[in-house]
Design a protein around this motif. Structure first.
Motif, mmCIF file in Angstrom:
data_model
loop_
_atom_site.group_PDB
_atom_site.id
_atom_site.type_symbol
_atom_site.label_atom_id
_atom_site.label_comp_id
_atom_site.label_asym_id
_atom_site.label_seq_id
_atom_site.Cartn_x
_atom_site.Cartn_y
_atom_site.Cartn_z
ATOM 1 N N ASN A 300 0.822 -1.212 0.000
ATOM 2 C CA ASN A 300 0.000 0.000 0.000
ATOM 3 C C ASN A 300 0.857 1.262 0.000
ATOM 4 N N PHE A 301 0.209 2.383 -0.363
ATOM 5 C CA PHE A 301 0.865 3.687 -0.327
ATOM 6 C C PHE A 301 0.680 4.319 1.054
ATOM 7 N N GLY A 302 0.945 3.547 2.060
ATOM 8 C CA GLY A 302 0.829 4.004 3.439
ATOM 9 C C GLY A 302 1.389 2.945 4.370
ATOM 10 N N ASN A 303 1.797 3.337 5.567
ATOM 11 C CA ASN A 303 2.380 2.404 6.523
ATOM 12 C C ASN A 303 1.330 1.426 7.056
ATOM 13 N N TYR A 304 1.789 0.204 7.343
ATOM 14 C CA TYR A 304 0.925 -0.813 7.951
ATOM 15 C C TYR A 304 1.422 -1.059 9.370
ATOM 16 N N LYS A 305 0.617 -0.686 10.370
ATOM 17 C CA LYS A 305 0.960 -0.886 11.772
ATOM 18 C C LYS A 305 0.184 -2.084 12.304
ATOM 19 N N TYR A 306 0.925 -3.080 12.814
ATOM 20 C CA TYR A 306 0.281 -4.311 13.258
ATOM 21 C C TYR A 306 0.488 -4.519 14.759
ATOM 22 N N GLU A 307 -0.443 -5.278 15.349
ATOM 23 C CA GLU A 307 -0.423 -5.559 16.779
ATOM 24 C C GLU A 307 0.333 -6.866 17.055
ATOM 25 N N ASP A 308 0.478 -7.190 18.369
ATOM 26 C CA ASP A 308 1.088 -8.468 18.754
ATOM 27 C C ASP A 308 0.253 -9.619 18.195
ATOM 28 N N SER A 309 0.934 -10.662 17.748
ATOM 29 C CA SER A 309 0.227 -11.830 17.221
ATOM 30 C C SER A 309 1.015 -13.092 17.562
ATOM 31 N N THR A 310 0.351 -14.236 17.427
ATOM 32 C CA THR A 310 0.965 -15.522 17.766
ATOM 33 C C THR A 310 0.900 -16.456 16.564
ATOM 34 N N ILE A 311 2.026 -17.116 16.300
ATOM 35 C CA ILE A 311 2.084 -18.129 15.243
ATOM 36 C C ILE A 311 2.068 -19.503 15.906
ATOM 37 N N THR A 312 1.157 -20.351 15.474
ATOM 38 C CA THR A 312 1.013 -21.692 16.046
ATOM 39 C C THR A 312 1.524 -22.737 15.067
ATOM 40 N N LEU A 313 2.349 -23.672 15.578
ATOM 41 C CA LEU A 313 2.849 -24.797 14.787
ATOM 42 C C LEU A 313 2.116 -26.061 15.210
ATOM 43 N N ALA A 314 1.742 -26.893 14.235
ATOM 44 C CA ALA A 314 0.973 -28.105 14.532
ATOM 45 C C ALA A 314 1.510 -29.279 13.730
ATOM 46 N N TYR A 315 1.378 -30.473 14.348
ATOM 47 C CA TYR A 315 1.723 -31.726 13.673
ATOM 48 C C TYR A 315 0.467 -32.589 13.631
ATOM 49 N N ARG A 316 -0.052 -32.814 12.448
ATOM 50 C CA ARG A 316 -1.272 -33.598 12.242
ATOM 51 C C ARG A 316 -2.407 -33.124 13.148
ATOM 52 N N GLY A 317 -2.559 -31.795 13.234
ATOM 53 C CA GLY A 317 -3.653 -31.206 13.993
ATOM 54 C C GLY A 317 -3.361 -30.962 15.456
ATOM 55 N N THR A 318 -2.205 -31.421 15.960
ATOM 56 C CA THR A 318 -1.843 -31.240 17.365
ATOM 57 C C THR A 318 -0.833 -30.112 17.497
ATOM 58 N N LYS A 319 -1.102 -29.184 18.394
ATOM 59 C CA LYS A 319 -0.199 -28.055 18.607
ATOM 60 C C LYS A 319 1.117 -28.543 19.195
ATOM 61 N N VAL A 320 2.236 -28.149 18.564
ATOM 62 C CA VAL A 320 3.554 -28.598 19.015
ATOM 63 C C VAL A 320 4.503 -27.427 19.265
ATOM 64 N N GLY A 321 4.058 -26.201 19.045
ATOM 65 C CA GLY A 321 4.921 -25.048 19.291
ATOM 66 C C GLY A 321 4.232 -23.759 18.903
ATOM 67 N N GLU A 322 4.781 -22.655 19.384
ATOM 68 C CA GLU A 322 4.244 -21.346 19.027
ATOM 69 C C GLU A 322 5.335 -20.296 19.150
ATOM 70 N N ALA A 323 5.088 -19.158 18.506
ATOM 71 C CA ALA A 323 6.048 -18.052 18.541
ATOM 72 C C ALA A 323 5.274 -16.742 18.586
ATOM 73 N N LEU A 324 5.806 -15.777 19.320
ATOM 74 C CA LEU A 324 5.164 -14.479 19.481
ATOM 75 C C LEU A 324 5.796 -13.463 18.533
ATOM 76 N N VAL A 325 4.949 -12.772 17.777
ATOM 77 C CA VAL A 325 5.392 -11.690 16.897
ATOM 78 C C VAL A 325 4.987 -10.375 17.548
ATOM 79 N N SER A 326 5.975 -9.573 17.910
ATOM 80 C CA SER A 326 5.689 -8.305 18.588
ATOM 81 C C SER A 326 5.149 -7.273 17.606
ATOM 82 N N GLU A 327 4.453 -6.288 18.143
ATOM 83 C CA GLU A 327 3.887 -5.233 17.310
ATOM 84 C C GLU A 327 4.988 -4.490 16.562
ATOM 85 N N GLY A 328 4.620 -3.937 15.433
ATOM 86 C CA GLY A 328 5.610 -3.228 14.635
ATOM 87 C C GLY A 328 4.959 -2.506 13.472
#
Length: 398
Positions: A300-328
């Motif tokens: 876009n022709f403008g800045n994109y400001k995003y909030e904190d979010s979480t990425i979830t990793l799964a193996y065959r539907g079972t959660k096996v890890g996660e990571a936090l993405v800080s706002e930016g």
């Protein structure tokens, strides 16, 4: 005959043009006015338009509408309308001379003014393709590129932002002349026009004068407050051309700069630090630590400001890890890159047998999912909420 010198975009003369012009203003209703409909027929009487022999027994084949006839502009417009429609353009409902051709990525805008054409778009290849297509049917001359639309700079965007800020802050403002003003102020004006007074080009001349009074006396004594006299057709031509140009600029601005797209949120790279595993069929286990490279692409022709979010990793539907993405923030038309350390642990999943088999083959498939919430800021005035998602598949081989 009409003669004109045509210059190149650099101002040098490229050709001398001669055109057969009919004095359409000389047509008389009931004599040779209705016969202009014969423009749509193959044969017409030459004596009606003064284009040849005056013998009533002779006829001429008219291949196209002659310049100057009252129906010629309509004939030309309908020809262009049919051709542009065949090329996939859509005519604007509010401006009959404005045509737009667009898809999810490309946009091409064409504005007609008599026999001139203004073309703009967001892809030079698309513009050149359109010009080549038009040259196959019509004889065209390239008059060059409009200076500021060709290569806009930060100064031009700043000027556009200033206009938008002014409009937003001045919507409720206006000028009001109340009735009480008549007791002490009066503006007196006269106007007149000579409609199509010139016998050569059928142009009109208009004029007006304004005087202001206070208590019956002119504020400027015997001087005129305002005076003008000029060719009406020139004024109309300039005003129309400017209006069409501004319509094209505003439409281009709205469909490109003001069109907000959803940013892209992707897993760009993975670098494994260590892997520990056990392929026991009863208690299989797997653990891994890796560095993940995330990419947030803002188109876009403008800045994109995003909030904190979480990425979830799964193996065959079972959660096996996660990571936090800080706002930016992802800047205008750029890609923000983020590095994260991620830990993955697989123990006591729903199907130990399948997990043990995957570990034995040394191929594990993980899925990652994440959703961001943020806002795109346009020109520091407008804000639009956008929520990109991540859905990636990770194949781990060791």
């Amino acid at each position: 005959m009409g003669f004109k010198t045509k210059p190149n975009p650099d101002g040098l003369i490229c050709k001398h043009k001669a055109r057969l012009v009919v004095k359409g203003y000389a047509q008389q209703y009931g004599v040779d006015y209705q016969e202009t409909l014969l423009l749509w027929q193959d044969i017409c009487r030459a004596t009606r338009w003064g284009c040849g022999s005056r013998q009533e027994d002779y006829v001429y084949l008219l291949r196209k509408a002659l310049y100057g006839l009252k129906k010629a502009p309509r004939a030309w417009y309908e020809t262009m309308d049919k051709h542009l429609t065949r090329l996939g353009f859509v005519r604007s409902q509010s401006e009959a001379t404005l045509y737009v051709k667009t898809d999810d990525v490309q946009i091409l805008i064409v504005s007609l003014y008599v026999d001139d054409m203004l073309v703009t778009g967001n892809q030079l290849v698309l513009i050149q393709s359109f010009k080549d297509e038009m040259n196959k049917v019509f004889e065209m001359t390239n008059l060059g590129v409009m200076k500021f639309m060709h290569s806009p700079s930060d100064k031009h965007f700043s000027a556009a932002k200033r206009v938008l800020r002014y409009i937003k802050g001045a919507i409720a403002l206006g000028v009001q002349f109340s009735k009480i003003c008549r007791k002490w102020f009066e503006l007196l004006g006269y106007s007149d026009s000579d409609w199509e007074g010139c016998v050569d080009d059928s142009r009109s001349t208009l004029g007006y004068i304004h005087k202001d009074f206070t208590n019956g006396k002119s504020l400027l004594g015997s001087n005129l407050k305002n005076f003008a006299s000029r060719s009406a057709k020139k004024i109309l031509a300039f005003v129309t051309a400017f209006a069409v140009f501004m319509t094209v600029v505003i439409l281009t601005f709205a469909l490109t700069v003001m069109h907000v797209k959803i940013p892209k949120f992707r897993l760009a790279s993975i670098e494994v630090e260590n892997i520990n595993f056990s392929s026991s069929s009863i208690y299989p286990s797997f653990s891994m630590r890796f560095d993940a490279g995330l990419a947030i692409k803002n188109m876009n022709f403008g800045n994109y400001k995003y909030e904190d979010s979480t990425i979830t990793l799964a193996y065959r539907g079972t959660k096996v890890g996660e990571a936090l993405v800080s706002e930016g923030r992802a800047n205008t038309r750029s890609t923000e890159e983020i590095e994260l350390a991620v830990d993955v642990t697989l123990r006591n999943v729903s199907s130990n047998t399948i997990m043990a088999s995957d570990i034995n083959t040394r191929i594990l498939t993980l899925t990652s999912h994440g959703r961001q919430h943020g806002e795109v800021h346009l020109l520091k005035v407008f804000k639009k909420k956008k929520s990109p998602q991540m859905n990636c598949t990770i194949n781990i081989n060791w």
